[in-house]
Design an enzyme around this catalytic site. Structure first.
Site, short mmCIF file in Angstrom:
data_model
loop_
_atom_site.label_atom_id
_atom_site.label_comp_id
_atom_site.label_asym_id
_atom_site.label_seq_id
_atom_site.Cartn_x
_atom_site.Cartn_y
_atom_site.Cartn_z
N GLY A 32 -3.60 -8.14 7.84
CA GLY A 32 -3.20 -9.55 7.82
C GLY A 32 -1.73 -9.65 8.11
CB VAL A 37 -5.82 -3.48 2.26
CG1 VAL A 37 -6.47 -2.79 1.06
CG2 VAL A 37 -5.01 -4.68 1.79
CE LYS A 50 -1.03 -7.41 -0.11
NZ LYS A 50 -1.10 -8.58 -1.01
CG ASP A 151 -1.45 -17.59 -1.12
OD1 ASP A 151 -2.02 -18.58 -0.61
OD2 ASP A 151 -1.20 -16.55 -0.49
#
EC number: 2.7.11.30
Length: 244
Positions: A32, A37, A50, A151
């Protein structure tokens, strides 16, 4: 893990540095704008690593800070193991090491699976329980400040083998300390995901000095996640798709 620090959720700092060097990266399981990840191997167990992109250093720092200063052990919050700044392939990498959930994100899971009513309720309750744990302040030496996620979305929620979910990605989180009324917003200019933003965030009318405002924003996002669950739930033998 039994070897935990007194205040945070993971291993003591010095042990964390050792952990990163003991991990073998096996496969990339997600990408992303934040980075990647990986599924890694540590002491015979699968872990999630991550790896933040350098431009997202503030999210890595914030998540590390929260996990290392706050008691966040809860079955519906992603389990933290360690955080490290490590050097690989002659470049610096920012790592956050957590428990690995092979079923992936709720977003991906719902693309491939439908739910029955009891599965939907189990997932919904587990997400609400995780968020409630973040929002509540716990006093005492083993306590924690109140935290707003900021988020919350199905891509930041992981599906566990027991059918429950756990909340991940605390890089934008806000902490509130009731005794001093201190609001720790961190130092990250990023502000969540538009699709899940409450109206007061979109039109910039949110009270940034009021912690209750941040909690309400989380509840708005939770409502959208619950809608995602409901639209993939089979009722009376049918699963109705709504695209609006």
């Amino acid at each position: 893990h039994s070897c935990t620090s007194g205040s945070g959720s993971g291993l003591p700092f010095l042990v964390q540095r050792t952990v990163a060097r003991q991990i073998t990266l096996n496969e990339c399981v997600g990408k992303g704008r934040y980075g990647e990840v990986w599924r890694g191997q540590w002491q015979g167990e699968s872990v999630a690593v991550k790896i933040f992109s350098s431009r997202d250093e503030k999210s890595w720092f914030r998540e590390t800070e929260i996990y290392n200063t706050v008691l966040l052990r809860h079955e519906n919050i992603l389990g933290f193991i360690a955080s490290d700044m490590t050097s690989r392939n002659s470049s610096t990498q920012l790592w956050l090491i957590t428990h690995f959930h092979e079923m992936g994100s709720l977003y991906d899971y719902l693309q491939l699976s439908t739910l029955d009513a009891s599965s939907c309720l189990r997932m919904a309750l587990s997400i609400a329980s995780g968020l409630a744990h973040l929002h509540v302040e716990i006093f005492g030496t083993q306590g924690k400040p109140a935290i707003s996620h900021r988020d919350l979305k199905s891509k930041n929620i992981l599906v566990q083998k027991n059918g429950q979910c756990c909340i991940a990605d605390l890089g934008l989180a806000v902490m509130h300390f009731q005794d001093t009324n201190e609001l720790d917003v961190g130092n990250n200019p990023k502000v969540g995901t538009k699709r899940y933003m409450a109206p007061e965030v979109l039109d910039d009318s949110i009270q940034m000095d009021c912690f209750e405002s941040f909690k309400r924003v989380d509840i708005w996002a939770l409502g959208l996640v619950l809608w995602e669950l409901a639209r993939r739930t089979v009722s009376n033998g049918q699963c109705t798709f709504h695209t609006t």
